[in-house]
Design a protein around this motif. Sequence first.
Motif, short mmCIF file in Angstrom:
data_model
loop_
_atom_site.label_atom_id
_atom_site.label_comp_id
_atom_site.label_asym_id
_atom_site.label_seq_id
_atom_site.Cartn_x
_atom_site.Cartn_y
_atom_site.Cartn_z
N ASN A 6 12.31 -9.52 -30.02
CA ASN A 6 13.08 -9.95 -28.85
C ASN A 6 12.97 -8.94 -27.71
O ASN A 6 12.84 -9.32 -26.55
CB ASN A 6 14.54 -10.18 -29.21
CG ASN A 6 14.72 -11.41 -30.07
OD1 ASN A 6 13.94 -12.35 -30.01
ND2 ASN A 6 15.77 -11.41 -30.89
N ALA A 7 13.04 -7.65 -28.04
CA ALA A 7 12.96 -6.62 -27.00
C ALA A 7 11.60 -6.65 -26.30
O ALA A 7 11.52 -6.48 -25.08
CB ALA A 7 13.23 -5.24 -27.59
N ALA A 8 10.53 -6.88 -27.05
CA ALA A 8 9.19 -6.97 -26.46
C ALA A 8 9.07 -8.22 -25.60
O ALA A 8 8.47 -8.19 -24.52
CB ALA A 8 8.13 -6.98 -27.56
N ARG A 9 9.65 -9.31 -26.06
CA ARG A 9 9.63 -10.55 -25.28
C ARG A 9 10.38 -10.37 -23.97
O ARG A 9 9.92 -10.79 -22.90
CB ARG A 9 10.23 -11.71 -26.09
CG ARG A 9 10.07 -13.05 -25.43
CD ARG A 9 10.71 -14.16 -26.26
NE ARG A 9 10.11 -14.32 -27.57
CZ ARG A 9 9.02 -15.04 -27.81
NH1 ARG A 9 8.41 -15.67 -26.84
NH2 ARG A 9 8.54 -15.15 -29.03
N ALA A 10 11.54 -9.72 -24.03
CA ALA A 10 12.34 -9.48 -22.82
C ALA A 10 11.59 -8.62 -21.81
O ALA A 10 11.75 -8.80 -20.61
CB ALA A 10 13.67 -8.83 -23.20
#
Length: 79
Positions: A6-10
Amino acid sequence: FRRYPNAARARRQEGIAQLRVSVGRDGSLLALSLEATSGFPLLDQAALETFRRAAPLPKVPEDRPAPVELSFPVEFFMR
């Protein structure tokens, strides 16, 4: 078994991590390493976790030498 962090997607991080995998005759994961980075530590770690979650892998056929060493690209792209 692949999960996009999720952090990479954000952060809109995308890339391909190249992994080296060694598989025993019984499908056990003998060795796992990063051959080439995606450019993002979060994606590299997620690529390694993909194979850890997938273990055990399919068995190596009896007519093939074991262990088997393969190289795999693990892609992370937002579509």
